[in-house]
Write an enzyme that holds these catalytic residues in place. Structure first.
Site, PDB file in Angstrom:
ATOM      1  N   ARG A  94       0.860  -1.039  -0.016  1.00  0.00           N
ATOM      2  CA  ARG A  94      -0.006   0.023   0.144  1.00  0.00           C
ATOM      3  C   ARG A  94       0.848   1.081   0.121  1.00  0.00           C
ATOM      4  NH1 ARG A  94      -3.245  -2.934  -1.371  1.00  0.00           N
ATOM      5  NH2 ARG A  94      -5.492  -3.456  -0.663  1.00  0.00           N
ATOM      6  N   ASP A 107       3.451   0.024  -7.709  1.00  0.00           N
ATOM      7  CA  ASP A 107       2.131  -0.191  -8.112  1.00  0.00           C
ATOM      8  C   ASP A 107       0.983   0.557  -7.194  1.00  0.00           C
ATOM      9  OD1 ASP A 107      -0.001  -1.484  -9.698  1.00  0.00           O
ATOM     10  OD2 ASP A 107      -0.566  -2.808  -8.027  1.00  0.00           O
ATOM     11  N   GLU A 141      -2.989   8.294  -3.629  1.00  0.00           N
ATOM     12  CA  GLU A 141      -3.246   7.662  -4.970  1.00  0.00           C
ATOM     13  C   GLU A 141      -4.825   7.897  -5.223  1.00  0.00           C
ATOM     14  OE1 GLU A 141      -4.392   2.994  -5.218  1.00  0.00           O
ATOM     15  OE2 GLU A 141      -2.261   3.243  -4.458  1.00  0.00           O
ATOM     16  N   HIS A 144      -2.105   0.750  -9.640  1.00  0.00           N
ATOM     17  CA  HIS A 144      -2.483  -0.093  -8.731  1.00  0.00           C
ATOM     18  C   HIS A 144      -3.319  -1.119  -9.388  1.00  0.00           C
ATOM     19  CE1 HIS A 144      -4.297  -0.378  -4.283  1.00  0.00           C
ATOM     20  NE2 HIS A 144      -4.130  -1.654  -4.777  1.00  0.00           N
ATOM     21  N   GLY A 174      -3.463  -6.725  -9.026  1.00  0.00           N
ATOM     22  CA  GLY A 174      -4.565  -7.785  -9.068  1.00  0.00           C
ATOM     23  C   GLY A 174      -5.420  -7.680 -10.200  1.00  0.00           C
TER      24      GLY A 174
END
Length: 301
Positions: free
Chosen positions: A217, A240, A245, A264, A267
């Site tokens: 994070r 990432d 953010e 981000h 996933g």
């Protein structure tokens, strides 16, 4: 028993639904029915300000996340409501990103991509991953999956976790281990203990030319301190996640040659619902039958 899920396509992926359980789709626009009757909530992956929804659900018993990270929900889930994350479905994709970002940085693929827009053919030698000393900070399921990929690439892997165990160092060993690592991968959950873990002191201990990879994070890393190190040319980074953010368009990090930044997407691979909803179905059946829930978040994990 009423259950709300966040995606219509998830309904058919839950598997058998126990008798007496009603599943409705709540995608965050308007309530499909009375929220006061909801006992089991599966919110969207990135939920915008979920607090009002929780306030409208006095009978809520379980919040089942689609994500592995739970830091947004930990402070706001009411006492007595079980908070469960979705460990497992994101392990391989996140580990894939960590390897890809590391290889892209160490083989200078990000720099070549920038040269491509200039139509500039400018080859040079790059460090590569084979034989490099890599430190994985966070030896959970994703950290172990990253370690396997790095080892398959002939890297030397050292792992660190909150508590030492065979084959894994404790967090107290970081000051000694950081100066030895060519690559440092951060893959810890965001908690009060890990916020700003990679601060100015942490970064200063990293060796000259080392690469910091953040797949955790954004708030785990001190953005200002990292920006200063990368701007100086002493460190490189592959991120990432960032703090803030999204990273503002005018932020200095975007323009630094030593920074590789993705939005981000660790996933964000195809078949998201197919990966994430079957475990939710298992959890629903446990809850309906009174069995213990799995992946219950405790102390932020």
């Amino acid at each position: 028993m009423k259950i709300w899920i966040a995606h219509a396509e998830g309904r058919d992926l839950l598997g058998p639904i126990p008798e007496g359980v009603e599943v409705e789709v709540f995608e965050g626009d308007e309530y499909p029915s009375d929220p006061a009757k909801v006992e089991f909530l599966v919110p969207p992956f990135f939920a915008d300000d979920p607090a009002p929804v929780l306030t409208a659900m006095p009978n809520l018993k379980v919040v089942q996340l689609l994500s592995a990270g739970a830091e947004t929900w930990v402070p706001i889930v009411p006492e007595g409501v079980a908070l469960c994350n979705n460990r497992g479905p994101h392990t391989e994709s996140t580990a894939e990103w960590a390897l890809a970002a590391t290889l892209a940085s160490l083989r200078d693929l990000d720099r070549y991509a920038r040269r491509q827009t200039e139509r500039n053919w400018a080859p040079h030698r790059s460090p590569g991953l084979a034989g490099k000393s890599t430190l994985i900070v966070g030896a959970g399921a994703i950290g172990e999956a990253i370690a396997r990929r790095f080892e398959a690439s002939a890297a030397k892997v050292t792992k660190v976790a909150r508590t030492a165990r065979p084959g894994v160092h404790g967090i107290d060993d970081l000051p000694r281990l950081l100066p030895e690592a060519d690559v440092v991968v951060v893959i810890v959950p965001l908690t009060a203990e890990t916020e700003n873990l990679a601060d100015a002191v942490f970064l200063a201990r990293m060796k000259d030319g080392a690469l910091l990879v953040n797949a955790a994070r954004g708030r785990v890393v001190d953005t200002a301190a990292l920006t200063a190190e990368v701007a100086s040319g002493r460190l490189r980074c592959a991120l990432d996640v960032t703090e803030p953010e999204p990273l503002p368009a005018d932020h200095e990090l975007w323009g630094l040659e030593g920074a590789l930044i993705t939005p981000h997407v660790g996933g964000a691979v195809e078949n998201f619902a197919e990966r994430c909803y079957p475990p939710v179905g298992d959890q629903i059946r446990r809850f309906a039958s009174g069995e213990p829930l799995v992946n219950v978040v405790e102390n932020g994990y």
